[in-house]
Design a protein around this motif. Structure first.
Motif, PDB file in Angstrom:
ATOM      1  N   ASN A 309      16.058  23.303  78.054  1.00  0.00           N
ATOM      2  CA  ASN A 309      15.307  23.192  76.811  1.00  0.00           C
ATOM      3  C   ASN A 309      15.457  24.431  75.942  1.00  0.00           C
ATOM      4  OD1 ASN A 309      14.154  20.541  76.895  1.00  0.00           O
ATOM      5  ND2 ASN A 309      12.863  21.234  78.571  1.00  0.00           N
ATOM      6  N   ALA A 312      18.670  23.799  74.224  1.00  0.00           N
ATOM      7  CA  ALA A 312      18.482  22.733  73.241  1.00  0.00           C
ATOM      8  C   ALA A 312      17.768  23.271  72.002  1.00  0.00           C
ATOM      9  CB  ALA A 312      17.692  21.583  73.857  1.00  0.00           C
ATOM     10  N   ASP A 313      16.749  24.110  72.210  1.00  0.00           N
ATOM     11  CA  ASP A 313      16.048  24.722  71.076  1.00  0.00           C
ATOM     12  C   ASP A 313      17.003  25.564  70.249  1.00  0.00           C
ATOM     13  OD1 ASP A 313      13.675  23.605  71.899  1.00  0.00           O
ATOM     14  OD2 ASP A 313      12.916  25.418  72.863  1.00  0.00           O
ATOM     15  N   ARG A 316      19.368  23.296  68.279  1.00  0.00           N
ATOM     16  CA  ARG A 316      18.664  22.670  67.159  1.00  0.00           C
ATOM     17  C   ARG A 316      18.419  23.672  66.031  1.00  0.00           C
ATOM     18  NH1 ARG A 316      15.943  19.549  71.230  1.00  0.00           N
ATOM     19  NH2 ARG A 316      14.398  21.212  71.484  1.00  0.00           N
ATOM     20  N   GLU A 319      21.599  24.011  64.201  1.00  0.00           N
ATOM     21  CA  GLU A 319      21.869  22.772  63.467  1.00  0.00           C
ATOM     22  C   GLU A 319      20.996  22.685  62.215  1.00  0.00           C
ATOM     23  OE1 GLU A 319      21.782  17.915  64.253  1.00  0.00           O
ATOM     24  OE2 GLU A 319      21.440  19.326  65.909  1.00  0.00           O
ATOM     25  N   ALA A 320      19.747  23.152  62.345  1.00  0.00           N
ATOM     26  CA  ALA A 320      18.814  23.062  61.218  1.00  0.00           C
ATOM     27  C   ALA A 320      19.268  23.885  60.027  1.00  0.00           C
ATOM     28  CB  ALA A 320      17.422  23.517  61.668  1.00  0.00           C
TER      29      ALA A 320
END
Length: 902
Positions: A309, A312-313, A316, A319-320
């Motif tokens: 996680n 993944a954070d 992300r 990606e943001a």
């Protein structure tokens, strides 16, 4: 879109290398052909840090490196040269230092601090333990080692422990004010003693402003002198703080925060907290947004609570902001363990690639003979696996006793809530935790709020069964209960939460247990073939066939085609070319045993009695020393060069001391045996110096020449494989030339880049420099030539198909060959030798096999390649494809081949 990953170049910042020096290397990196500068940690670290992993500010570049201005200038220069940047980032821990503002705030305000949840602190403990004292607290207080000081730069009162300063809670300053003039005391107390936690920053600012008053400051200093003269008052002030100073030896068993391994100066950071993640990654994300960051290397990913996680954070977050930033993780894969595909990252930093290479170059058929030679010299047969188990038990129960106590408390808290388990005793639970950790074959499992992966359930069940079979815990049920905790196998919500808390901390700890027991202890004890004692290595996996290497490369292509391929790093136990040289002694264990026997006889007078029947060096250490000596001597060594001898002596003396202390048999870091270490140092210095009784080093150097020559051939072979196998080659600073380093800090020595720049621009090709192979240029030329091929078709060498090629003929066991193919119809054909000593023979003077020696050995090509027209990248000529390529002609000019067909 990020720049294509062709190859990375790892640069160690600090100790003379800053942003300006890195900027000056950009033309050289372009000449070499890498695509990305891969920077060691560059954020602000503890004062005097030599490595940067003790970061104190995630959002400020190290001033000593050039600060924000220097970084921006370097970044702009990299962009202008079309080079990318990968940063080594340390999310798991920060440096415990007065320079760490977050840590200072926690020490000052305790649980009321804004950063109280930033660090992995057990707030149930009475105080934050600060184990920096060189003696027990009472003695330090009595001897006057503790005092209150006024820090002029910070304009604040601080508590000093022999110069190590800690902040004082402003709410406790009345203890100091009590010693000043009555009128001033009343004014101080009124102003400061009624403060509330929310006013903390304002309170500090008001105090700093007030000390500009000369009268106030004079009275304050008088109060400081008075309280320092009153030990009882000083102790009372100490006890009023959120922290407690303690003897450094207490850290191992009573530390109130999670640390990195057993290093009390590195405190665990809770990246699972959203605010912590956001504040610690703010600059990283800004750099990505500004297109100054192309990739990130996550240090010790197993240390964070939930790697999946966390990653993944991170993905992300990138990606943001619309940026494709590659993510690599430092992760050690053991045995059949594979990279978690669910992590969705580019790959690891490549330790498993080193292991694959070792299997290819170590002669498995000679394992029994090498084992016998080693056992005969040390006088006993050592059981590596039992040694590891014993060290894991010792490390967990002794070095990491505090972590073990915390885990025992967590487990017992869950057990107490069930009638069937409330009778488990503390000793049984502690032993059960140790035994499951000792039986675990991997660094950690990955239970999280998402559950427990199926693969981990099997690992846990197997570890529990093995722990029970060893009968170190009389009852099986407490051991099974530990397995239940790790699998989160509960229905009640409180129990699941308790199990998750236990599993999280257990998983963060087992990596430290494994690393300290294996890499930092056993690898310095079990010296049969020290080339195998490498990070991620398993010394009892003694060589493999070519098919095994092909299978490993197929796994790389499937799991991490963009993963890094390392051969040397800042963490490896020795340089890649030292290992290449040492691999070759696996082919001639009897010959090596003779060399060691002769050496031991020549050095017998320098083997000293260290007391209680112990001789220094002991046989295992001495056997390992001769291998370390073989690995470290430069190929162009001249026995008449006294300066070179002196440098070698200094490096090997430092290594020998570190190796002995890491082995923890006869001396340790925390309790050095001066007699043993003194004798060991004398032995090493005697081996490297000229003496009237004979020149040991010159005789040894002559005797090991076959291994030196064969090692050079192995070096060229592994270099080509690293540059062409599935993945992204990672070049550690300076290792484009021979790397004969020892373990850190030896492998972080300053690199003479000017000499390297000159060698790379001398106008000579690969084949032309082969005759001068001892200076290392041929390896660098090979590296540059292969990288040029990668630049033209980077995907060919990452995601391109991997095709194992059949080798036929008398010398087929001495060759590994494969082809790469991409969707555009491009092909690469790679041929490299292995088991170099047997191929060259012991009389070879150059790492170039006689072409005639290949006889009928040939590489068979598949139909799609047999009619191709290849460019020989290393010899700059054309080669016609055929159903079979004879090595006598293919390798007539160079011992390795890289052919490209478009």
């Amino acid at each position: 879109m990020s720049r294509p990953l062709v190859a990375t170049y790892r640069l160690q910042f600090r100790e003379g290398t800053g942003f300006g020096e890195a900027e000056g290397l950009i033309p050289y990196l372009r000449t070499l052909g890498v695509s990305h500068l891969y920077a060691s940690p560059i954020f602000a670290a503890s004062p005097g840090s030599t490595h940067g992993y003790d970061v104190v500010d995630y959002n400020h570049f190290e001033d000593d490196l050039g600060g924000d201005t220097g970084f921006k200038k370097l970044s702009d220069a990299l962009s202008s040269a079309d080079l990318g940047l990968i940063l080594d980032f340390v999310p798991n821990h920060m440096g415990v230092s007065p320079a760490n503002a977050w840590w200072e705030d926690v020490l000052r305000w305790g649980q009321d601090s804004h950063f109280a949840q930033t660090f992995d602190i057990s707030w149930e403990a009475e105080k934050i333990l600060v184990p920096t004292l060189g003696k027990p607290y009472g003695e330090a207080l009595k001897d006057g080692d503790l005092s209150v000081v006024y820090n002029e730069e910070r304009r604040e009162l601080r508590f000093s422990a022999g110069g190590y300063e800690l902040p004082l809670d402003p709410r406790t300053l009345s203890h100091v004010f009590a010693f000043v003039d009555h009128a001033e005391r009343d004014r101080m107390v009124r102003r400061f003693s009624a403060a509330v936690p929310a006013d903390g920053e304002e309170l500090n600012e008001r105090f700093a402003e007030h000390v500009t008053d000369p009268t106030f400051l004079a009275e304050l200093k008088r109060g400081v002198e008075a309280i320092n003269a009153d030990r009882n008052a000083l102790h009372t002030l100490h006890e009023a703080q959120a922290w407690r100073l303690a003897w450094w030896r207490l850290a191992r068993e009573k530390l109130s925060y999670r640390r990195f391994f057993e290093i009390a100066d590195l405190i665990g950071v809770r990246q699972e907290m959203r605010r912590v993640f956001r504040e610690s990654h703010r600059t990283i994300l800004r750099l990505a947004r500004e297109r100054r960051l192309d990739g990130i290397r996550i240090d010790h990913v197993d240390g964070v609570a939930d790697p999946k996680n966390y990653l993944a954070d991170l993905a992300r977050a990138f990606e943001a902001i619309g940026r494709d930033v590659t993510i690599h993780v430092e992760k050690i894969l053991t045995g059949p363990e594979r990279l978690r595909r669910s992590w969705n990252i580019a790959g690891t930093t490549g330790y498993e690639f080193i292991t694959a290479l070792s299997g290819l170059y170590v002669d498995a058929s000679q394992e029994e003979a090498m084992t016998k030679a080693y056992a005969d010299f040390v006088g006993t047969e050592e059981d590596l696996r039992q040694m590891i188990v014993e060290q894991k038990r010792l490390i967990f129960s002794h070095n990491l006793a505090g972590e073990l106590a915390f885990l025992t408390d967590e487990a017992l808290a869950v057990a107490a809530r069930d009638l069937d388990t409330r009778d488990f005793g503390r000793d049984a639970m502690t032993r059960s935790i140790v035994e499951v950790a000792a039986a675990l074959p991997v660094y950690r499992t990955y239970a999280s709020v998402d559950g427990v992966p199926e693969a981990d359930i099997q690992v846990i069940d197997d570890a529990v069964a093995l722990a029970q079979s060893r009968r170190e815990v009389e009852a099986n049920r407490p051991v099974a209960f530990v397995g239940k905790l790790l699998k989160l196998d509960f229905e009640d919500g409180r129990d699941v939460t308790g199990a998750l808390n236990f599993a999280r901390r257990f998983q963060q700890t087992t990596g430290a247990v494994m690393a300290k027991a294996v890499e930092d202890t056993t690898f310095y004890r079990y010296n049969r073939l020290i080339a195998l004692n490498e990070v991620g290595g398993e010394p009892d996996h003694y060589g493999a066939d070519v098919a095994a290497f092909h299978a490993e490369m197929a796994i790389r292509l499937e799991d991490q085609p963009a993963g890094l391929m390392a051969s040397s790093t800042h963490d490896t136990k020795r340089g890649e070319d030292a290992r290449a040289r040492l691999y070759t002694i696996s082919e001639a264990p009897e010959r090596w045993a003779e060399i060691v026997k002769t050496a031991a006889e020549a050095m017998s007078a320098w083997r000293k009695d260290a007391g209680e029947g112990l001789v220094s060096p002991d046989p295992a250490t001495e056997w390992g020393f001769y291998q370390a000596l073989l690995g470290v001597i430069p190929a162009d060594f001249d026995p008449a060069d006294e300066a070179m001898r002196k440098e070698l002596s200094q490096r090997l003396v430092a290594f020998a001391q570190k190796a002995a202390r890491e082995a923890k048999r006869y001396t340790t870091w925390t309790a050095p045996d001066e007699v043993y270490e003194g004798a060991l140092q004398g032995f090493v210095e005697a081996a490297l110096s000229k003496r009237e009784s004979g020149d040991f080093l010159e005789v040894f150097w002559r005797a090991v020449q076959p291994f030196v020559v064969a090692g050079a051939l192995t070096s060229l072979s592994q270099t080509l494989l690293k540059l062409t196998a599935p993945g992204v080659p990672d070049i550690y600073q300076g290792t484009e030339f021979y790397d004969l380093s020892l373990v850190d800090p030896d492998n972080r020595r300053k690199i003479d880049f000017r000499a390297r720049e000159a060698a790379m621009t001398d106008g000579h090709g690969v084949a032309e420099t082969l005759s001068a192979w001892r200076d290392g240029r041929v390896k660098a030329k090979l590296t540059a030539a292969a990288l040029k091929a990668r630049i033209k078709a980077p995907e060919l060498f990452t995601t391109g198909r991997y095709m194992a090629l059949e080798v036929t003929g008398a010398k087929s066991d001495h060759v590994v060959a494969f082809a790469r193919a991409d969707e555009q119809g491009r092909y690469a054909l790679v041929v490299a030798p292995r088991l170099a000593l047997g191929l060259l023979g012991e009389r070879a003077q150059t790492p170039m096999p006689d072409p005639a020696a290949w006889g009928d050995t040939a590489v068979r090509l598949p139909s799609q390649l047999s009619g191709a027209r290849f460019e020989d990248i290393l010899n700059l000529k054309s080669v016609a494809g055929a159903p079979s390529l004879p090595l006598a002609s293919l390798l007539a000019d160079l011992p390795v081949a890289l052919l490209i067909a478009d």
